[in-house]
Design a protein around this motif. Sequence first.
Motif, PDB file in Angstrom:
ATOM      1  N   ARG A 103       0.148  -2.423  -1.819  1.00 51.78           N
ATOM      2  CA  ARG A 103       0.615  -3.817  -1.812  1.00 51.78           C
ATOM      3  C   ARG A 103       1.499  -4.106  -3.024  1.00 51.78           C
ATOM      4  NH1 ARG A 103       2.289  -6.363   0.793  1.00 51.78           N
ATOM      5  NH2 ARG A 103       1.639  -8.454   0.189  1.00 51.78           N
ATOM      6  N   LYS A 104       1.154  -3.474  -4.153  1.00 55.07           N
ATOM      7  CA  LYS A 104       1.979  -3.665  -5.361  1.00 55.07           C
ATOM      8  C   LYS A 104       3.403  -3.175  -5.133  1.00 55.07           C
ATOM      9  CE  LYS A 104      -1.596  -3.485  -8.845  1.00 55.07           C
ATOM     10  NZ  LYS A 104      -2.362  -2.406  -9.469  1.00 55.07           N
ATOM     11  N   ASN A 115      -9.666   0.252   0.147  1.00 55.90           N
ATOM     12  CA  ASN A 115      -9.392  -0.985  -0.571  1.00 55.90           C
ATOM     13  C   ASN A 115      -8.472  -0.735  -1.776  1.00 55.90           C
ATOM     14  OD1 ASN A 115      -9.891  -3.787  -0.894  1.00 55.90           O
ATOM     15  ND2 ASN A 115     -11.291  -3.348  -2.591  1.00 55.90           N
ATOM     16  N   GLY A 125      -4.543  -1.877  -2.333  1.00 53.36           N
ATOM     17  CA  GLY A 125      -4.110  -2.610  -3.523  1.00 53.36           C
ATOM     18  C   GLY A 125      -2.858  -1.991  -4.129  1.00 53.36           C
ATOM     19  N   ARG A 163       3.859  -3.464   3.780  1.00 55.44           N
ATOM     20  CA  ARG A 163       3.007  -4.120   4.772  1.00 55.44           C
ATOM     21  C   ARG A 163       2.022  -3.092   5.311  1.00 55.44           C
ATOM     22  NH1 ARG A 163       5.187  -7.344   9.831  1.00 55.44           N
ATOM     23  NH2 ARG A 163       3.148  -8.341   9.938  1.00 55.44           N
ATOM     24  N   ASP A 189     -10.971  -8.013  -0.647  1.00 58.78           N
ATOM     25  CA  ASP A 189      -9.814  -8.244  -1.523  1.00 58.78           C
ATOM     26  C   ASP A 189      -8.573  -8.589  -0.707  1.00 58.78           C
ATOM     27  OD1 ASP A 189     -11.473  -7.370  -3.507  1.00 58.78           O
ATOM     28  OD2 ASP A 189     -10.201  -5.702  -4.162  1.00 58.78           O
ATOM     29  N   HIS A 190      -8.481  -7.979   0.478  1.00 57.67           N
ATOM     30  CA  HIS A 190      -7.246  -8.080   1.239  1.00 57.67           C
ATOM     31  C   HIS A 190      -7.403  -8.871   2.530  1.00 57.67           C
ATOM     32  CE1 HIS A 190      -5.857  -5.196  -1.623  1.00 57.67           C
ATOM     33  NE2 HIS A 190      -6.866  -4.417  -1.322  1.00 57.67           N
ATOM     34  N   ASP A 193      -4.845 -11.612   2.845  1.00 55.43           N
ATOM     35  CA  ASP A 193      -3.446 -11.246   2.619  1.00 55.43           C
ATOM     36  C   ASP A 193      -2.729 -11.137   3.966  1.00 55.43           C
ATOM     37  OD1 ASP A 193      -1.058  -9.893   2.169  1.00 55.43           O
ATOM     38  OD2 ASP A 193      -1.908  -8.589   0.631  1.00 55.43           O
ATOM     39  N   PRO A 194      -1.712 -11.970   4.222  1.00 56.54           N
ATOM     40  CA  PRO A 194      -1.034 -11.931   5.530  1.00 56.54           C
ATOM     41  C   PRO A 194      -0.289 -10.621   5.781  1.00 56.54           C
ATOM     42  CG  PRO A 194       0.134 -13.392   4.001  1.00 56.54           C
ATOM     43  CD  PRO A 194      -1.136 -12.977   3.312  1.00 56.54           C
ATOM     44  N   ASP A 195      -0.059  -9.839   4.725  1.00 54.23           N
ATOM     45  CA  ASP A 195       0.635  -8.565   4.916  1.00 54.23           C
ATOM     46  C   ASP A 195      -0.318  -7.386   5.044  1.00 54.23           C
ATOM     47  OD1 ASP A 195       3.344  -9.302   5.140  1.00 54.23           O
ATOM     48  OD2 ASP A 195       3.361  -9.809   3.002  1.00 54.23           O
ATOM     49  N   VAL A 196      -1.596  -7.697   5.219  1.00 54.10           N
ATOM     50  CA  VAL A 196      -2.582  -6.647   5.491  1.00 54.10           C
ATOM     51  C   VAL A 196      -3.300  -7.014   6.779  1.00 54.10           C
ATOM     52  CG1 VAL A 196      -4.634  -5.436   4.678  1.00 54.10           C
ATOM     53  CG2 VAL A 196      -2.898  -6.171   3.023  1.00 54.10           C
TER      54      VAL A 196
END
Lengths: 320, 320
Positions: B76-77, B69, B73, B81, B107-108, B111-114
Amino acid sequence: MAPRTVDVPALVESARAGSPRAVARLISLVEDGHPALREVMAALAPHTGRAHIIGITGSPGVGKSTSTNALVGALRKQGKRIGILAVDPSSPFSGGALLGDRVRMQDHALDPDVYIRSMASRGHLGGLSWTTPQALRVLDAAGCDVILVETVGVGQSEVEVAGLADTTIVLLAPGMGDGIQAAKAGILEIGDLFVVNKADRDGADATVRDIRHMISLGDRTEPNLWRPPVLKTVAQQGQGIDEVIEAIKKHTAWMEESGALRERRIRRAGDEIESIALQALRAKMGDLRHGNGVDELAAAVVDGTTDPYAAADQIVAALA
Amino acid sequence: MAPRTVDVPALVESARAGSPRAVARLISLVEDGHPALREVMAALAPHTGRAHIIGITGSPGVGKSTSTNALVGALRKQGKRIGILAVDPSSPFSGGALLGDRVRMQDHALDPDVYIRSMASRGHLGGLSWTTPQALRVLDAAGCDVILVETVGVGQSEVEVAGLADTTIVLLAPGMGDGIQAAKAGILEIGDLFVVNKADRDGADATVRDIRHMISLGDRTEPNLWRPPVLKTVAQQGQGIDEVIEAIKKHTAWMEESGALRERRIRRAGDEIESIALQALRAKMGDLRHGNGVDELAAAVVDGTTDPYAAADQIVAALA
């Protein structure tokens, strides 16, 4: 390390003459996947096919070793030569863990016409499917009339042992497994004989009824199919053992008359051939890999110029 | 049952355009060993090879999901992807059993990119060695920059995951595994990075020292080889995560410069090709069997006129 060279013809001759040492050595070659196995199996082939192979399976605690011991006693009275193969890491013969069970077999430990051997169920070459049939082949060629293959009925092993045997005996004990449990475990399909041992205990008749009922629900009610009998024993006291021997005899006769015996044996030999062939193909593929055939294709896969399936097609073709 | 027909080009196009549904469907085809896979893999091939695959393994309780996780995070910053593949029956994502772990990943979850997916480690086609590389191929072609493969370090699975990854992170926790334990488990060989999580607990420094010492005893001290760093994190609070990301970057750079990355990927593709080829050979053998080729030889084995090895030779020749 270079494997020790083996004088195969001498070893096979000794085994056939009844030398337990020679039998032991041959089975060790099987377990080790020794290069001489090919020659061994060729030498044994003409002498195989005589032994009747009886599988005995059941959960821990149903009395497999005691029952095996009692069956061996009865078969010895008929003058049969016996091989016992105990297959399973948790089996009585494979380690010191279950010394009590080992002691139960000691009636026959010194009998030269009873050969007892334990085998790990999973060798480095792929387990029961590979080593056990070849060990059976050794015992068969060595002149055993009957070979008892004993395995603890855990997971897949009981189904596998049924695949190896001419006659499969499923042992139960009162209160340990009802019909439903048996059905779940898949043992209704594999048993040629069901034996409720410890039948002096409460619930034995209920267990017998249960199993009979479940069998009657199965597919085996057509006239030309074998209907497995459900017997009761108290193996500790030898009760019911003669009836089991009698039922084995009947099953054998049915197997021979119906052609089922030959059919089973052909299926078994087919499985054996397949696993040897796959092993050989695996080895060939390893050679290809070291010779860079696979590596070049793998590089093409990494580069995205081919995909693993197309590459595999080429490997399969190259194995020709 | 006839498999549903699949419009492979449309599905691959959707997956490449970022549709999670299309990705999910493609991975399901992999899990099912669907006949369309061959076409799928051919269509994906030109689009693979971009993703960096990071394996994360460790015993239960070391904080794999929390660490994953936190890593996600941080990645993603950077706008990456991400694909997450959780492999293992006892893994957080594969069932409801470990809901707590699933929550840690939430958390993710939106998120469409995870893309998060769990897979059973042992499918009917032979497990990790078969399905996971193909699922990775799907995520790679679908445009994931980084794919995290998380597996519980039990038995063989951690060694297998290392075989699949470009970078393998071994997670430890203070007091859970000393160097000796790690050495016994074989994880010293597979880790490219060692991370002692929960480093705010007693014994963290001792565990770090221990692992460093064991690594220094290994074979990896030659100048051109990667020397795995041992880092400390408190993933729960995000402490040390940037350093892990940095170490991953360094390892990746080293892999690329040294040629080790390509070497690993070629080895991995080679394994994949081999397992597909073996599967194909198995299927061919099945056809032979039904076409009686094997059965005739098996009958000869039963009759003792040939032996299983000689018969297997003929089968291998017939597969050509």
